[in-house]
Design an enzyme around this catalytic site. Structure first.
Site, PDB file in Angstrom:
ATOM      1  N   ASP A  32      14.126  35.876 -43.239  1.00  0.00           N
ATOM      2  CA  ASP A  32      14.529  35.937 -44.575  1.00  0.00           C
ATOM      3  C   ASP A  32      15.904  36.148 -44.533  1.00  0.00           C
ATOM      4  OD1 ASP A  32      14.973  35.591 -47.826  1.00  0.00           O
ATOM      5  OD2 ASP A  32      14.871  38.392 -48.204  1.00  0.00           O
ATOM      6  N   SER A  33      16.643  36.201 -45.988  1.00  0.00           N
ATOM      7  CA  SER A  33      18.093  36.101 -45.886  1.00  0.00           C
ATOM      8  C   SER A  33      18.665  37.773 -45.757  1.00  0.00           C
ATOM      9  CB  SER A  33      19.139  35.845 -46.439  1.00  0.00           C
ATOM     10  OG  SER A  33      18.560  36.397 -48.080  1.00  0.00           O
ATOM     11  N   TYR A  86      21.748  33.558 -49.549  1.00  0.00           N
ATOM     12  CA  TYR A  86      20.951  32.328 -50.125  1.00  0.00           C
ATOM     13  C   TYR A  86      21.248  31.227 -50.855  1.00  0.00           C
ATOM     14  CZ  TYR A  86      19.815  32.399 -43.995  1.00  0.00           C
ATOM     15  OH  TYR A  86      19.577  32.958 -42.792  1.00  0.00           O
ATOM     16  N   GLY A  87      20.643  31.884 -51.781  1.00  0.00           N
ATOM     17  CA  GLY A  87      20.538  31.410 -53.192  1.00  0.00           C
ATOM     18  C   GLY A  87      21.942  30.696 -53.761  1.00  0.00           C
ATOM     19  N   CYS A 133      11.018  33.814 -48.129  1.00  0.00           N
ATOM     20  CA  CYS A 133      12.139  33.495 -49.108  1.00  0.00           C
ATOM     21  C   CYS A 133      11.776  32.435 -49.762  1.00  0.00           C
ATOM     22  CB  CYS A 133      13.194  33.235 -47.947  1.00  0.00           C
ATOM     23  SG  CYS A 133      15.532  32.829 -48.820  1.00  0.00           S
ATOM     24  N   THR A 162      14.637  30.601 -51.297  1.00  0.00           N
ATOM     25  CA  THR A 162      15.713  29.626 -50.846  1.00  0.00           C
ATOM     26  C   THR A 162      15.143  29.363 -49.755  1.00  0.00           C
ATOM     27  OG1 THR A 162      16.817  31.812 -52.524  1.00  0.00           O
ATOM     28  CG2 THR A 162      17.648  29.820 -50.887  1.00  0.00           C
ATOM     29  N   CYS A 189      11.496  35.235 -56.181  1.00  0.00           N
ATOM     30  CA  CYS A 189      12.164  35.257 -54.667  1.00  0.00           C
ATOM     31  C   CYS A 189      11.895  36.793 -53.749  1.00  0.00           C
ATOM     32  CB  CYS A 189      13.425  35.754 -55.062  1.00  0.00           C
ATOM     33  SG  CYS A 189      14.663  36.748 -54.521  1.00  0.00           S
ATOM     34  N   THR A 190      11.775  36.542 -52.889  1.00  0.00           N
ATOM     35  CA  THR A 190      10.318  37.415 -52.419  1.00  0.00           C
ATOM     36  C   THR A 190      11.483  38.965 -52.200  1.00  0.00           C
ATOM     37  OG1 THR A 190      11.933  37.267 -49.972  1.00  0.00           O
ATOM     38  CG2 THR A 190       9.718  36.015 -50.770  1.00  0.00           C
ATOM     39  N   HIS A 191      13.095  39.444 -52.374  1.00  0.00           N
ATOM     40  CA  HIS A 191      13.205  40.279 -53.239  1.00  0.00           C
ATOM     41  C   HIS A 191      12.822  41.068 -54.410  1.00  0.00           C
ATOM     42  CE1 HIS A 191      16.194  39.296 -50.284  1.00  0.00           C
ATOM     43  NE2 HIS A 191      17.158  40.916 -50.809  1.00  0.00           N
TER      44      HIS A 191
HETATM   45  N1  DGL Z   1      14.876  36.759 -50.292  1.00  0.00           N
HETATM   46  C1  DGL Z   1      15.433  35.128 -50.530  1.00  0.00           C
HETATM   47  C2  DGL Z   1      14.440  34.737 -51.509  1.00  0.00           C
HETATM   48  O1  DGL Z   1      14.003  34.600 -51.697  1.00  0.00           O
HETATM   49  C3  DGL Z   1      16.503  36.322 -51.185  1.00  0.00           C
HETATM   50  C4  DGL Z   1      17.531  34.954 -51.314  1.00  0.00           C
HETATM   51  C5  DGL Z   1      19.451  35.193 -50.970  1.00  0.00           C
HETATM   52  O2  DGL Z   1      19.929  34.928 -50.069  1.00  0.00           O
HETATM   53  O3  DGL Z   1      20.017  34.541 -51.694  1.00  0.00           O
HETATM   54  O4  DGL Z   1      15.308  33.195 -51.959  1.00  0.00           O
END
Ligand code: DGL
Length: 264
Positions: A7-8, A39-40, A70, A72, A180-182
């Protein structure tokens, strides 16, 4: 079993946490591209470039499977010509939503890139063309979670939800995908704001899907390794202030000794 997960930032650990519960004895190599997070808000080409480098890096550890944890990155996987060896979070989340929804009105919250790519909508409509999909991007939410202290951000997240995404309820959605996994880090809070809406946790659903693959294709090895301890090694590309704190809180144990800085 060795699984590469990336992920990011800390978000993909919502997949790791659930996977550890579902499949004992698994060894996870987790990559968080904290230097390039978020990343988004990036362009497709940049996301593909970062993701390709990470997959190449994780391949060095000979994983049996790689998971793009992730939303994204999962939105560009189809353009990366990856084999089935690399799986994403979109299909498991959409599949879970399709099983739960009663009225077919499904909300999706995710990063700007994920929403603009329309990959969640595409996947949901492929499952059932009668579904109505309402997507809303949350441009700064992953960053707030990444750099805040997740034990203390409740009021900030609640404010964000009430201001920017609660309006999705007016479309009579009965299901909301945390794309988004966050976001699953604040699942109970989001659930309390979206009363009577089924919340689809992309971390949990993806872990369930990974467990299904492992229990199918790799059943004998899963059974022989079941008594082993789960292992976690985390690679980061930047030492962000709250990474270790948040990562430990997500997985439920201290990870300070498991984190290694790398530059790609
Ligand atoms: N966890 C990422 C996702 O699921 C985070 C996105 C990001 O870095 O903007 O999209």
């Amino acid at each position: 079993m060795r699984i590469g997960i990336f992920d990011s930032g800390v978000g993909g650990l919502t997949v790791v946490k659930e996977l550890f519960k579902l499949v004992p004895g698994v060894e996870v190599f987790y990559f968080a591209d904290t230097l390039n997070m978020p990343y988004g808000n990036k362009k497709k080409e940049e996301i593909i470039e970062c993701a390709s480098r990470i997959v190449k890096f994780l391949t060095l550890y000979s994983p049996d499977l790689i998971v793009s944890a992730c939303g994204t990155i999962s939105s560009v996987l189809a353009d990366m010509n990856m084999s089935n060896y690399v799986i994403g979070v979109i299909h498991p989340s959409c599949y879970a939503a399709s099983k739960v929804t009663k009225n077919g009105n499904i909300g999706v919250i995710a990063t700007s890139f994920s929403v603009e790519s329309r990959q969640y909508s595409k996947c949901l409509l492929e499952i059932n063309e009668k579904f109505k999909v309402f997507s809303e991007s949350c441009p700064s939410l992953a960053g707030i979670i990444e750099d805040g202290d997740i034990r203390k951000e409740d009021s900030e997240i609640a404010k964000y939800m009430n201001l920017h995404v609660k309006f999705l309820k007016k479309y009579d959605i009965d299901t909301l995908i945390l794309g988004c996994t966050h976001y699953p880090v604040f699942k109970s809070l989001i659930s309390s704001i979206f009363e009577n809406v089924s919340i689809i946790d992309s971390g949990f659903e993806t872990a369930k899907y990974v467990a299904q693959i492992l229990n199918g294709k790799f059943r004998d090895r899963v059974l022989s390794e079941i008594s082993g301890k789960n292992k976690l090694k985390i690679f980061v590309t930047k030492r962000r202030k709250n990474f270790i704190l948040n990562a430990s809180n997500i997985v439920g144990f201290g990870v300070s000794r498991d984190v290694v800085f790398v530059s790609l």
